[in-house]
Design a protein around this motif. Structure first.
Motif, PDB file in Angstrom:
ATOM      1  N   GLY A 109      -4.138  -1.415  10.674  1.00  0.00           N
ATOM      2  CA  GLY A 109      -2.850  -2.065  10.489  1.00  0.00           C
ATOM      3  C   GLY A 109      -2.465  -2.307   9.044  1.00  0.00           C
ATOM      4  N   ARG A 110      -3.401  -2.161   8.116  1.00  0.00           N
ATOM      5  CA  ARG A 110      -3.068  -2.338   6.703  1.00  0.00           C
ATOM      6  C   ARG A 110      -2.152  -1.198   6.235  1.00  0.00           C
ATOM      7  N   VAL A 111      -1.299  -1.504   5.271  1.00  0.00           N
ATOM      8  CA  VAL A 111      -0.363  -0.517   4.741  1.00  0.00           C
ATOM      9  C   VAL A 111      -0.654  -0.310   3.263  1.00  0.00           C
ATOM     10  N   LEU A 112      -0.761   0.950   2.861  1.00  0.00           N
ATOM     11  CA  LEU A 112      -1.018   1.302   1.471  1.00  0.00           C
ATOM     12  C   LEU A 112       0.214   1.980   0.874  1.00  0.00           C
ATOM     13  N   ALA A 113       0.412   1.765  -0.417  1.00  0.00           N
ATOM     14  CA  ALA A 113       1.525   2.405  -1.116  1.00  0.00           C
ATOM     15  C   ALA A 113       1.076   3.723  -1.716  1.00  0.00           C
ATOM     16  N   ARG A 114       1.874   4.768  -1.546  1.00  0.00           N
ATOM     17  CA  ARG A 114       1.621   6.053  -2.179  1.00  0.00           C
ATOM     18  C   ARG A 114       2.462   6.122  -3.445  1.00  0.00           C
ATOM     19  N   LEU A 115       1.780   6.347  -4.574  1.00  0.00           N
ATOM     20  CA  LEU A 115       2.444   6.353  -5.873  1.00  0.00           C
ATOM     21  C   LEU A 115       2.361   7.732  -6.509  1.00  0.00           C
ATOM     22  N   SER A 116       3.415   8.124  -7.211  1.00  0.00           N
ATOM     23  CA  SER A 116       3.398   9.405  -7.895  1.00  0.00           C
ATOM     24  C   SER A 116       2.524   9.330  -9.131  1.00  0.00           C
ATOM     25  N   GLY A 117       1.888  10.458  -9.463  1.00  0.00           N
ATOM     26  CA  GLY A 117       1.107  10.559 -10.686  1.00  0.00           C
ATOM     27  C   GLY A 117      -0.243   9.898 -10.657  1.00  0.00           C
ATOM     28  N   THR A 149      -3.894   3.869  -4.355  1.00  0.00           N
ATOM     29  CA  THR A 149      -3.076   3.501  -3.195  1.00  0.00           C
ATOM     30  C   THR A 149      -3.206   1.996  -2.966  1.00  0.00           C
ATOM     31  N   PRO A 150      -2.499   1.196  -3.750  1.00  0.00           N
ATOM     32  CA  PRO A 150      -2.606  -0.261  -3.606  1.00  0.00           C
ATOM     33  C   PRO A 150      -2.128  -0.729  -2.230  1.00  0.00           C
ATOM     34  N   GLU A 151      -2.705  -1.829  -1.773  1.00  0.00           N
ATOM     35  CA  GLU A 151      -2.310  -2.377  -0.486  1.00  0.00           C
ATOM     36  C   GLU A 151      -0.988  -3.130  -0.614  1.00  0.00           C
ATOM     37  N   VAL A 152      -0.206  -3.093   0.456  1.00  0.00           N
ATOM     38  CA  VAL A 152       1.089  -3.768   0.502  1.00  0.00           C
ATOM     39  C   VAL A 152       0.967  -4.991   1.402  1.00  0.00           C
ATOM     40  N   SER A 153       1.476  -6.121   0.941  1.00  0.00           N
ATOM     41  CA  SER A 153       1.428  -7.331   1.760  1.00  0.00           C
ATOM     42  C   SER A 153       2.511  -7.269   2.836  1.00  0.00           C
TER      43      SER A 153
END
Length: 234
Positions: free
Chosen positions: A204-212, A216-220
């Protein structure tokens, strides 16, 4: 003038590339198959113009144009098979709206309009963060920043060239750059143009996909609705 082609159809990309080869003063910066790849490539390729399809898997062309609205570069020229999106496209600030199959004459007209806009637009100011590295004061362009992490009394800036320590708080930085930085969770900010997607894990955790970056930091949960709205995912 550097042009990035964004279309999920290989034949369409090939045709646009061939037409661009007949246009004077134009360089093909790259060719990608979706909006997320285009967003990820903007920093490295630095295109002046996007030739942008609308109906593509994932983020639509209009969603990408919405993300780029208000910026001097890149200018957007839509290339699509559908007439029905034209009004929305111009509301988003598009330079032109070309129907497929794109004709050389119309492409040249659109590129000329884009060139005029670029010449008339004020030069975008570069924003810098100022901090310390090895006891020395240094600066890094905000466009080169990958993420900002709160650690004890400092903020650690992860950027293309390494790391930088700032004495400002995340809240101060968020208030200083409200249109350029977005919060992922209590201890993390990222430049809005870095965010290219979200990944939901089995727990259920959501990670952010970042360019470059592979980070993949977690999103609250608190910030998730804002990020989904930004990505036009919900």
């Amino acid at each position: 003038m550097r042009v990035l082609i964004v279309d999920d159809e290989p034949l369409a990309r090939a045709r646009l590339a061939a037409l661009l080869g007949e246009c004077a003063g134009v360089e093909i910066a790259g060719s990608v198959s979706d909006s997320e790849a285009a967003l990820a490539a903007l920093g490295d390729l630095q295109p002046d113009v996007l030739l942008l399809d609308i109906n593509m898997p994932g983020m639509s062309g209009t969603a990408l144009a919405q993300r780029l609205a208000g910026r001097t570069r890149p200018q957007v020229v839509f290339c699509t098979a559908y007439e029905s999106h034209a009004l929305h496209a111009f509301d988003l600030g598009a330079v032109d709206y070309l129907l497929k199959p794109v004709r050389l004459e119309r492409l040249n007209e659109a590129l000329q309009r884009a060139r005029q806009r670029l010449l008339q637009a004020p030069r975008e100011a570069v924003s810098y963060l100022h901090g310390r590295l090895g006891g020395e004061q240094v600066r890094v362009a905000l466009d080169d920043v990958i993420c900002l992490l709160a650690e004890e009394k400092y903020v650690v800036v992860q950027h293309r060239g390494g790391q930088l320590l700032l004495e400002e708080s995340l809240r101060q930085l968020e208030e200083a750059y409200p249109d350029q930085l977005i919060r992922l969770h209590r201890n993390c900010l990222v430049p809005s143009q870095r965010l290219i997607g979200l990944k939901t894990l089995s727990d259920g955790r959501v990670l952010a996909r970042l360019s470059g970056t592979e980070l993949t930091p977690e999103v609250s949960r608190r910030n998730l609705p804002i990020l989904r709205k930004l990505l036009r995912m919900g």
